[in-house]
Design an enzyme around this catalytic site. Structure first.
Site, PDB file in Angstrom:
ATOM      1  N   PRO A 163      41.454  48.390  39.146  1.00  0.00           N
ATOM      2  CA  PRO A 163      41.725  47.140  38.029  1.00  0.00           C
ATOM      3  C   PRO A 163      42.460  48.359  36.788  1.00  0.00           C
ATOM      4  CG  PRO A 163      39.725  46.653  38.409  1.00  0.00           C
ATOM      5  CD  PRO A 163      40.111  47.910  39.677  1.00  0.00           C
TER       6      PRO A 163
ATOM      7  N   GLU B 253      31.338  49.608  44.920  1.00  0.00           N
ATOM      8  CA  GLU B 253      31.247  50.780  43.173  1.00  0.00           C
ATOM      9  C   GLU B 253      32.290  51.147  43.365  1.00  0.00           C
ATOM     10  OE1 GLU B 253      29.117  48.737  41.221  1.00  0.00           O
ATOM     11  OE2 GLU B 253      28.450  47.691  43.615  1.00  0.00           O
TER      12      GLU B 253
ATOM     13  N   ARG C 152      58.709  41.005  51.103  1.00  0.00           N
ATOM     14  CA  ARG C 152      59.762  39.745  50.748  1.00  0.00           C
ATOM     15  C   ARG C 152      61.431  39.982  50.195  1.00  0.00           C
ATOM     16  NH1 ARG C 152      58.443  34.655  49.174  1.00  0.00           N
ATOM     17  NH2 ARG C 152      60.175  34.390  47.742  1.00  0.00           N
TER      18      ARG C 152
ATOM     19  N   ASP D 131      64.068  34.053  42.930  1.00  0.00           N
ATOM     20  CA  ASP D 131      63.071  33.857  43.416  1.00  0.00           C
ATOM     21  C   ASP D 131      62.747  34.089  41.132  1.00  0.00           C
ATOM     22  OD1 ASP D 131      62.311  33.365  45.560  1.00  0.00           O
ATOM     23  OD2 ASP D 131      61.263  35.903  45.680  1.00  0.00           O
TER      24      ASP D 131
HETATM   25  C1  9WO Z   1      33.752  47.266  39.006  1.00  0.00           C
HETATM   26  C2  9WO Z   1      33.175  46.705  37.854  1.00  0.00           C
HETATM   27  C3  9WO Z   1      32.051  46.327  37.183  1.00  0.00           C
HETATM   28  C4  9WO Z   1      31.913  46.291  35.431  1.00  0.00           C
HETATM   29  C5  9WO Z   1      33.042  46.417  35.097  1.00  0.00           C
HETATM   30  C6  9WO Z   1      34.550  46.892  35.315  1.00  0.00           C
HETATM   31  C7  9WO Z   1      34.009  47.143  37.034  1.00  0.00           C
HETATM   32  N1  9WO Z   1      35.299  47.649  37.759  1.00  0.00           N
HETATM   33  C8  9WO Z   1      34.464  47.148  39.106  1.00  0.00           C
HETATM   34  C9  9WO Z   1      35.649  47.221  39.974  1.00  0.00           C
HETATM   35  O1  9WO Z   1      36.549  48.509  40.073  1.00  0.00           O
HETATM   36  N2  9WO Z   1      35.064  47.216  41.321  1.00  0.00           N
HETATM   37  C10 9WO Z   1      35.433  48.114  42.953  1.00  0.00           C
HETATM   38  C11 9WO Z   1      35.566  47.036  43.428  1.00  0.00           C
HETATM   39  C12 9WO Z   1      35.528  49.256  43.476  1.00  0.00           C
HETATM   40  C13 9WO Z   1      36.145  49.806  44.080  1.00  0.00           C
HETATM   41  C14 9WO Z   1      37.007  48.450  44.294  1.00  0.00           C
HETATM   42  N3  9WO Z   1      37.311  47.231  44.068  1.00  0.00           N
HETATM   43  C15 9WO Z   1      38.519  46.440  43.276  1.00  0.00           C
HETATM   44  C16 9WO Z   1      39.091  46.715  43.440  1.00  0.00           C
HETATM   45  N4  9WO Z   1      37.874  45.043  42.875  1.00  0.00           N
HETATM   46  N5  9WO Z   1      38.962  44.998  41.906  1.00  0.00           N
HETATM   47  C17 9WO Z   1      40.139  45.838  42.955  1.00  0.00           C
HETATM   48  C18 9WO Z   1      41.478  45.519  41.687  1.00  0.00           C
HETATM   49  C19 9WO Z   1      41.969  46.295  42.547  1.00  0.00           C
HETATM   50  C20 9WO Z   1      43.974  45.625  42.034  1.00  0.00           C
HETATM   51  N6  9WO Z   1      43.941  44.941  41.262  1.00  0.00           N
HETATM   52  C21 9WO Z   1      42.834  43.968  40.394  1.00  0.00           C
HETATM   53  C22 9WO Z   1      41.537  44.316  41.087  1.00  0.00           C
END
Ligand code: 9WO
Length: 257
Positions: free
Chosen positions: A94, A121, A163, A178
């Site tokens: 993220p 985490e 795709r 698309d």
């Molecule tokens: C947990 C968290 C909690 C409170 C505030 C921010 C936070 N970020 C995360 C977090 O990134 N946890 C991850 C779970 C750790 C490793 C991979 N995980 C993940 C990747 N969750 N979401 C993604 C992701 C990847 C790409 N685009 C959107 C979400």
């Protein structure tokens, strides 16, 4: 053939991409290859440990550097063995640059992509330090929300990229048609029956006149983009004809209200 390698604790999740639908057929046709690497197979002890408690405390676990470093370097070495000059290593997170159609097109033109899907985490930050990995890592996000791991994000990226590979959609469909290709949302679609619960198909689509149909679809695409995603229109200059079509759409809306 585009080379994908993915580093994941859950390799079986990727069967959803490699075995189903458009992306399954593209793999059968040899348009891309996917190899999964499980950090557990690169762990340093008999327990196959891949995580540990976070320094500084707090809930959950953090992924150890060493099993990830070995997995990623094995993935990159395989790619180089397949003739990939410079694999792009992408960490799904993220915190990354948000994936859009432009980046998807750019990635579809690469020779090889190595995807890192984290769990728990997150990953020990020192993995991304200089000299730890053979190749630099780019962080990529698929949107502003948290998942349980990077796998689903990696699969979203793969699906969008595959795709775009020539031949992936067969001759019936074209990726060039698309939504988003020209920066607009898609137009509405209709199929049989001609009347459903009193609702009829727009007469333009029944006209048999290709120019009329194309014009109607462009008008709908412009109108829906203006209504639902005005931010997309701000980034896209409209031609005189497109502006006329959008004005027409707005006038017709006024008529219904
Ligand atoms: C947990 C968290 C909690 C409170 C505030 C921010 C936070 N970020 C995360 C977090 O990134 N946890 C991850 C779970 C750790 C490793 C991979 N995980 C993940 C990747 N969750 N979401 C993604 C992701 C990847 C790409 N685009 C959107 C979400």
């Amino acid at each position: 053939m585009l080379q994908f390698d993915v580093v994941t604790l859950f390799p079986a999740m990727f069967d959803a991409v490699t075995e189903q639908g458009v992306t399954g057929r593209a793999r059968s046709r040899g348009l891309y290859q996917l190899v999964a690497w499980n950090p557990r197979d690169f762990a340093g002890n008999v327990h196959r440990t891949v995580d540990d408690r976070p320094y500084g405390g707090g809930p959950g676990m953090v992924m150890l550097v060493e099993p990830l470093r070995r997995s990623l370097n094995a993935a990159c070495q395989r790619q180089c063995g397949q003739g990939v000059a410079k694999p792009r290593v992408l960490h799904l997170s993220p915190q990354g640059r948000v994936l859009d159609h432009r980046l998807v097109l750019e990635l579809s033109r690469e020779q090889g992509l190595v995807l890192l899907a984290g769990r728990y985490e997150g990953v020990d930050e020192r993995l991304f330090g200089h000299q730890v990995l053979d190749h630099a890592v780019e962080e990529i996000s698929i949107g502003d929300y948290v998942l349980s791991g990077g796998e689903l994000a990696a699969m979203v990226l793969m699906d969008a990229v595959v795709r775009q590979l020539p031949g992936a959609l067969g001759d019936a469909g074209s990726a060039a048609q698309d939504s988003f290709v020209d920066g607009l949302l898609d137009h509405p679609h209709f199929t049989r029956p001609e009347t459903y619960e009193g609702m009829v198909v727009p007469p333009e689509l029944m006209s048999g006149n290709h120019a009329v149909i194309t014009r109607w679809r462009l008008k709908q695409a412009l109108g829906r983009t203006w209504q639902r995603r005005p931010d997309l229109l701000e980034r896209r200059k409209l031609s005189v004809e497109e502006q006329q079509l959008l004005d027409e759409y707005r006038r017709e809306l006024e008529g219904v209200r």
